[in-house]
Write a protein that holds these residues in place. Structure first.
Motif, PDB file in Angstrom:
ATOM      1  N   LEU A  41       1.064  -1.188   0.016  1.00 46.65           N
ATOM      2  CA  LEU A  41      -0.512  -0.471   0.272  1.00 46.65           C
ATOM      3  C   LEU A  41       0.623   1.295   0.008  1.00 46.65           C
ATOM      4  O   LEU A  41       0.914   1.889  -1.112  1.00 46.65           O
ATOM      5  N   PHE A  45       1.381   4.243  -3.348  1.00 47.23           N
ATOM      6  CA  PHE A  45      -0.227   4.899  -2.820  1.00 47.23           C
ATOM      7  C   PHE A  45      -0.257   5.567  -3.744  1.00 47.23           C
ATOM      8  O   PHE A  45      -1.196   5.855  -3.713  1.00 47.23           O
ATOM      9  N   SER A  47      -0.852   5.071  -7.092  1.00 45.64           N
ATOM     10  CA  SER A  47      -1.852   4.517  -7.878  1.00 45.64           C
ATOM     11  C   SER A  47      -2.610   3.546  -7.117  1.00 45.64           C
ATOM     12  O   SER A  47      -3.883   3.672  -8.156  1.00 45.64           O
ATOM     13  N   VAL A  48      -3.096   4.078  -5.953  1.00 43.82           N
ATOM     14  CA  VAL A  48      -3.634   2.935  -4.849  1.00 43.82           C
ATOM     15  C   VAL A  48      -4.938   4.040  -4.634  1.00 43.82           C
ATOM     16  O   VAL A  48      -5.691   3.937  -3.680  1.00 43.82           O
ATOM     17  N   THR A  49      -4.692   4.865  -4.385  1.00 47.94           N
ATOM     18  CA  THR A  49      -5.551   6.060  -3.676  1.00 47.94           C
ATOM     19  C   THR A  49      -5.714   6.728  -5.334  1.00 47.94           C
ATOM     20  O   THR A  49      -5.124   6.965  -6.079  1.00 47.94           O
ATOM     21  N   ASP A  50      -7.236   7.329  -4.842  1.00 48.21           N
ATOM     22  CA  ASP A  50      -7.997   7.999  -5.715  1.00 48.21           C
ATOM     23  C   ASP A  50      -7.241   9.852  -5.268  1.00 48.21           C
ATOM     24  O   ASP A  50      -8.083  10.203  -4.765  1.00 48.21           O
ATOM     25  N   ASP A  51      -6.680  10.045  -7.203  1.00 46.09           N
ATOM     26  CA  ASP A  51      -5.687  11.614  -6.591  1.00 46.09           C
ATOM     27  C   ASP A  51      -7.175  12.849  -6.166  1.00 46.09           C
ATOM     28  O   ASP A  51      -6.808  14.181  -5.258  1.00 46.09           O
ATOM     29  N   LEU A  54      -9.088  11.844  -2.363  1.00 48.50           N
ATOM     30  CA  LEU A  54      -7.891  11.524  -0.579  1.00 48.50           C
ATOM     31  C   LEU A  54      -8.157  13.115  -0.270  1.00 48.50           C
ATOM     32  O   LEU A  54      -8.232  12.948   0.887  1.00 48.50           O
ATOM     33  N   ARG A  57     -11.740  13.358   1.583  1.00 45.32           N
ATOM     34  CA  ARG A  57     -11.159  12.859   2.767  1.00 45.32           C
ATOM     35  C   ARG A  57     -10.932  12.415   4.297  1.00 45.32           C
ATOM     36  O   ARG A  57     -10.687  11.871   5.646  1.00 45.32           O
ATOM     37  N   LEU A  58      -9.401  13.230   3.477  1.00 48.59           N
ATOM     38  CA  LEU A  58      -8.491  13.386   4.291  1.00 48.59           C
ATOM     39  C   LEU A  58      -8.895  14.437   5.359  1.00 48.59           C
ATOM     40  O   LEU A  58      -8.806  14.577   6.536  1.00 48.59           O
TER      41      LEU A  58
END
Length: 70
Positions: A41, A45, A47-51, A54, A57-58
């Motif tokens: 992960l 990071f 490539s596995v998160t939606d830019d 994110l 969500r943060l």
């Protein structure tokens, strides 16, 4: 030749029960140990998160932190 997976850093991590259950489920579904799953992960990071999702969500997580710490 692939990079060798050699755990050179140890990290004592505290996480919520929900986060731990999610990590455990992900590692089981992927056929990885929890150490390998975390390594994957963080190494991937970006490539596995939606830019787009994110930052939103943060912000939500940070806004909820004071209430969650009680």
């Amino acid at each position: 030749m692939p990079k060798r997976l050699h755990f050179t850093r140890r990290l004592n991590v505290a996480m919520s029960e929900d986060a731990y259950r999610t990590l455990r489920r992900f590692s089981e579904e992927a056929g990885l140990s929890q150490d390998e799953a975390l390594c994957f992960l963080f190494e991937h990071f970006g490539s596995v998160t939606d830019d787009e999702a994110l930052p939103h969500r943060l912000r939500l997580f940070k806004a909820e932190l004071p209430d969650r710490k009680r």
